[in-house]
Design an enzyme around this catalytic site. Structure first.
Site, PDB file in Angstrom:
ATOM      1  N   GLU A  65      59.529  46.010  47.944  1.00 15.31           N
ATOM      2  CA  GLU A  65      60.157  46.129  46.632  1.00 15.31           C
ATOM      3  C   GLU A  65      59.879  47.489  46.012  1.00 15.31           C
ATOM      4  O   GLU A  65      58.832  48.078  46.220  1.00 15.31           O
ATOM      5  CB  GLU A  65      59.652  45.010  45.710  1.00 15.31           C
ATOM      6  N   CYS A 109      58.767  53.307  40.918  1.00 20.89           N
ATOM      7  CA  CYS A 109      57.519  52.763  41.452  1.00 20.89           C
ATOM      8  C   CYS A 109      57.817  52.285  42.872  1.00 20.89           C
ATOM      9  O   CYS A 109      58.629  51.388  43.076  1.00 20.89           O
ATOM     10  CB  CYS A 109      57.052  51.611  40.569  1.00 20.89           C
ATOM     11  N   CYS A 140      49.758  44.069  51.572  1.00 22.24           N
ATOM     12  CA  CYS A 140      48.545  44.853  51.344  1.00 22.24           C
ATOM     13  C   CYS A 140      47.351  44.064  51.858  1.00 22.24           C
ATOM     14  O   CYS A 140      47.279  42.864  51.670  1.00 22.24           O
ATOM     15  CB  CYS A 140      48.362  45.129  49.850  1.00 22.24           C
ATOM     16  N   CYS A 177      42.995  42.075  46.309  1.00 24.82           N
ATOM     17  CA  CYS A 177      42.468  42.042  44.949  1.00 24.82           C
ATOM     18  C   CYS A 177      42.841  40.692  44.331  1.00 24.82           C
ATOM     19  O   CYS A 177      43.958  40.207  44.511  1.00 24.82           O
ATOM     20  CB  CYS A 177      43.061  43.179  44.113  1.00 24.82           C
ATOM     21  N   CYS A 220      46.133  40.234  42.157  1.00 27.55           N
ATOM     22  CA  CYS A 220      47.387  40.871  42.600  1.00 27.55           C
ATOM     23  C   CYS A 220      48.151  39.976  43.576  1.00 27.55           C
ATOM     24  O   CYS A 220      47.603  39.512  44.573  1.00 27.55           O
ATOM     25  CB  CYS A 220      47.072  42.214  43.264  1.00 27.55           C
ATOM     26  N   GLY A 274      51.132  47.700  48.458  1.00 28.50           N
ATOM     27  CA  GLY A 274      50.338  48.432  49.440  1.00 28.50           C
ATOM     28  C   GLY A 274      49.310  49.383  48.862  1.00 28.50           C
ATOM     29  O   GLY A 274      49.336  49.718  47.677  1.00 28.50           O
ATOM     30  N   GLU A 275      48.388  49.803  49.718  1.00 34.42           N
ATOM     31  CA  GLU A 275      47.362  50.779  49.358  1.00 34.42           C
ATOM     32  C   GLU A 275      47.733  52.107  50.033  1.00 34.42           C
ATOM     33  O   GLU A 275      47.601  52.251  51.256  1.00 34.42           O
ATOM     34  CB  GLU A 275      45.990  50.279  49.827  1.00 34.42           C
ATOM     35  N   SER A 294      48.298  55.950  43.328  1.00 36.45           N
ATOM     36  CA  SER A 294      47.302  55.025  42.780  1.00 36.45           C
ATOM     37  C   SER A 294      46.555  54.333  43.910  1.00 36.45           C
ATOM     38  O   SER A 294      47.156  53.822  44.852  1.00 36.45           O
ATOM     39  CB  SER A 294      48.010  53.983  41.898  1.00 36.45           C
ATOM     40  N   SER A 297      42.296  52.470  40.435  1.00 31.67           N
ATOM     41  CA  SER A 297      42.222  51.145  39.823  1.00 31.67           C
ATOM     42  C   SER A 297      40.762  50.709  39.805  1.00 31.67           C
ATOM     43  O   SER A 297      40.213  50.337  40.843  1.00 31.67           O
ATOM     44  CB  SER A 297      43.083  50.155  40.615  1.00 31.67           C
ATOM     45  N   LEU A 298      40.151  50.778  38.640  1.00 28.70           N
ATOM     46  CA  LEU A 298      38.710  50.505  38.542  1.00 28.70           C
ATOM     47  C   LEU A 298      38.470  49.035  38.196  1.00 28.70           C
ATOM     48  O   LEU A 298      37.837  48.299  38.958  1.00 28.70           O
ATOM     49  CB  LEU A 298      38.087  51.446  37.506  1.00 28.70           C
ATOM     50  N   ASN A 301      49.117  40.471  34.320  1.00 28.63           N
ATOM     51  CA  ASN A 301      50.324  39.666  34.501  1.00 28.63           C
ATOM     52  C   ASN A 301      49.966  38.426  35.313  1.00 28.63           C
ATOM     53  O   ASN A 301      49.566  38.537  36.463  1.00 28.63           O
ATOM     54  CB  ASN A 301      51.408  40.478  35.205  1.00 28.63           C
ATOM     55  N   CYS A 332      53.380  45.008  37.035  1.00 29.70           N
ATOM     56  CA  CYS A 332      52.231  45.346  37.881  1.00 29.70           C
ATOM     57  C   CYS A 332      51.688  44.120  38.587  1.00 29.70           C
ATOM     58  O   CYS A 332      51.412  43.103  37.969  1.00 29.70           O
ATOM     59  CB  CYS A 332      51.096  45.919  37.042  1.00 29.70           C
TER      60      CYS A 332
HETATM   61  N1  SAH Z   1      46.880  49.685  45.838  1.00 28.29           N
HETATM   62  C1  SAH Z   1      47.069  50.591  44.751  1.00 28.29           C
HETATM   63  C2  SAH Z   1      48.489  50.596  44.199  1.00 28.29           C
HETATM   64  C3  SAH Z   1      49.161  49.255  43.990  1.00 28.29           C
HETATM   65  S1  SAH Z   1      48.588  48.286  42.633  1.00 28.29           S
HETATM   66  C4  SAH Z   1      46.076  50.308  43.647  1.00 28.29           C
HETATM   67  O1  SAH Z   1      45.347  49.332  43.739  1.00 28.29           O
HETATM   68  O2  SAH Z   1      46.005  51.084  42.717  1.00 28.29           O
HETATM   69  C5  SAH Z   1      49.138  49.121  41.200  1.00 28.29           C
HETATM   70  C6  SAH Z   1      48.390  48.716  39.911  1.00 28.29           C
HETATM   71  O3  SAH Z   1      48.719  47.369  39.524  1.00 28.29           O
HETATM   72  C7  SAH Z   1      46.864  48.737  40.093  1.00 28.29           C
HETATM   73  O4  SAH Z   1      46.282  49.444  39.026  1.00 28.29           O
HETATM   74  C8  SAH Z   1      46.491  47.269  39.996  1.00 28.29           C
HETATM   75  O5  SAH Z   1      45.201  47.123  39.497  1.00 28.29           O
HETATM   76  C9  SAH Z   1      47.546  46.724  39.082  1.00 28.29           C
HETATM   77  N2  SAH Z   1      47.732  45.279  39.184  1.00 28.29           N
HETATM   78  C10 SAH Z   1      47.691  44.528  40.302  1.00 28.29           C
HETATM   79  N3  SAH Z   1      47.912  43.232  40.013  1.00 28.29           N
HETATM   80  C11 SAH Z   1      48.095  43.150  38.667  1.00 28.29           C
HETATM   81  C12 SAH Z   1      48.395  42.087  37.763  1.00 28.29           C
HETATM   82  N4  SAH Z   1      48.558  40.833  38.200  1.00 28.29           N
HETATM   83  N5  SAH Z   1      48.527  42.379  36.450  1.00 28.29           N
HETATM   84  C13 SAH Z   1      48.401  43.652  36.012  1.00 28.29           C
HETATM   85  N6  SAH Z   1      48.153  44.698  36.813  1.00 28.29           N
HETATM   86  C14 SAH Z   1      47.988  44.458  38.127  1.00 28.29           C
END
Ligand code: SAH
Length: 347
Positions: free
Chosen positions: A94, A107, A114, A118, A121, A163-164, A195, A218-219, A294, A337
């Protein structure tokens, strides 16, 4: 059918030039071909009118110019558009177009799924199926551009889709070089943001390259105990190592790193977290992007209340940090996101 053909979309300009060199043509013909593919987005060599007719014929027999097929397009109430792209092997990814204040941000994805899992996600729930090829990363931008409405222009690119990116550095790097080539789509690297979930060797590789794109990290936690739980990559590269790599990341004048922080109710959103974040980020040239979580039925967490997000932001502000709250976009079409997921949406 296309097995012996050269796939042009994933080739650097120098490679297209070398390819035409092998065909006995001068360099500038390669540059013209690159321009036709990347800037003018022409799919049929026969339509490349600045090339001699005979060459067009030879190219038509030798090359292939791929586009992912838009299997579905959804439009959110806020104008965000989500594209489901089907790749040559029928895998799906997507991409999202986000209009905002005169900007139009694309985006895009870097992997099918991925592997990082996390907790917050949806893409992570899919697991990873494969890395994207450079031509598939570039192809998302070209296809999005093909579908733009009159007067629209993509202003920014964020590698924040599925993806990462740092688990696919060779292809991602190649794609970014193609996209920022002045003879191609010509995106300045400063309008591109990569990112990462915190892949430390990847950050170091990126630092050593001359790509010059913006880096977002993404911390989403301030202690290893919590980050281990919500972002398993932390078990491999804990916060201290991650921040060390961030501190060493070379930043051009006036540019800053971005730290993304997904706000999870009762998990990482306390005033103590905010204070720890201030301490952690001392000395790092950065801004912080607080992301409202989200939700989805398959995800265990709850979003932080607006009051809690505001209080968190206030503590950061009072300590002199720049912190914005990301407005959630495209939620009603699952384009926000962390909501990109293709497998379970099929059928
Ligand atoms: N793998 C990379 C890029 C993809 S995620 C990364 O981790 O940065 C892109 C952003 O979406 C990241 O900052 C992640 O923390 C955020 N994200 C993932 N799931 C989410 C959710 N359910 N709600 C809000 N942000 C989310």
């Amino acid at each position: 059918m296309t097995v012996d053909r050269v796939e042009l979309v994933g080739l650097l300009r120098e490679e297209v030039e070398a390819f035409l060199g092998e065909m006995g043509e001068p360099r500038y013909r390669g540059r013209q071909l690159f321009q036709w593919v990347q800037a003018r987005r022409v799919l049929d060599p026969d339509a490349m009118t600045s090339l001699p007719r005979a060459l067009r014929g030879r190219l038509a027999a030798r090359v292939h110019i791929a586009r992912p097929e838009a299997a579905r397009v959804q439009r959110a109430l806020d104008g965000t558009r989500k594209y489901l792209y089907r790749l040559a092997d029928a895998e799906e990814i997507e991409s999202v177009l986000i209009p905002d204040d005169g900007r139009l941000t694309a985006c895009i994805s870097t992997q099918v799924g991925c592997p990082l899992a996390c907790r917050f996600c949806l893409t992570g729930l899919m697991g990873v199926r494969r890395n994207l090829e450079a031509g598939e990363v570039v192809g998302q931008i070209l296809a999005l551009q093909d579908g733009l409405e009159k007067g629209e222009r993509i202003s920014n690119i964020v590698l924040m889709g599925m993806g990462e990116p740092l688990l696919n550095i060779p292809q991602v790097e190649r794609a970014l070089r193609i996209l920022s080539d002045g003879y191609g789509a010509n995106f300045s690297p400063r309008r591109i943001t990569l990112s990462t979930a915190g892949h430390v060797p990847g950050i170091q590789k990126l630092a050593a390259s001359d790509l010059g794109v913006n880096l977002a990290v993404s911390l989403s936690a301030t202690t290893d105990a919590v980050r281990d739980q919500i972002m398993p990559i932390n078990r491999r590269w804990p916060i201290a190592e991650l921040l060390k790599a961030c501190l060493e990341y070379p930043l051009p004048n006036r540019r800053r790193l971005t730290f993304e922080y997904v706000m999870l109710d009762g998990v990482n959103d306390s005033p103590e977290d905010a204070k720890r974040l201030v301490t952690l980020l001392r000395g790092v040239r950065c801004k912080i992007n607080l992301i409202p979580f989200n939700t989805a039925p398959d995800l265990p967490d709850r979003p932080s209340s607006r009051e809690r997000v505001n209080a968190f932001q206030r503590i950061l502000h009072d300590a002199g940090l720049t912190a914005t709250i990301r407005e959630s976009r495209g939620w009603d079409i699952s384009a926000a996101c962390g909501m990109l997921r293709t497998e379970t949406e099929r059928g």
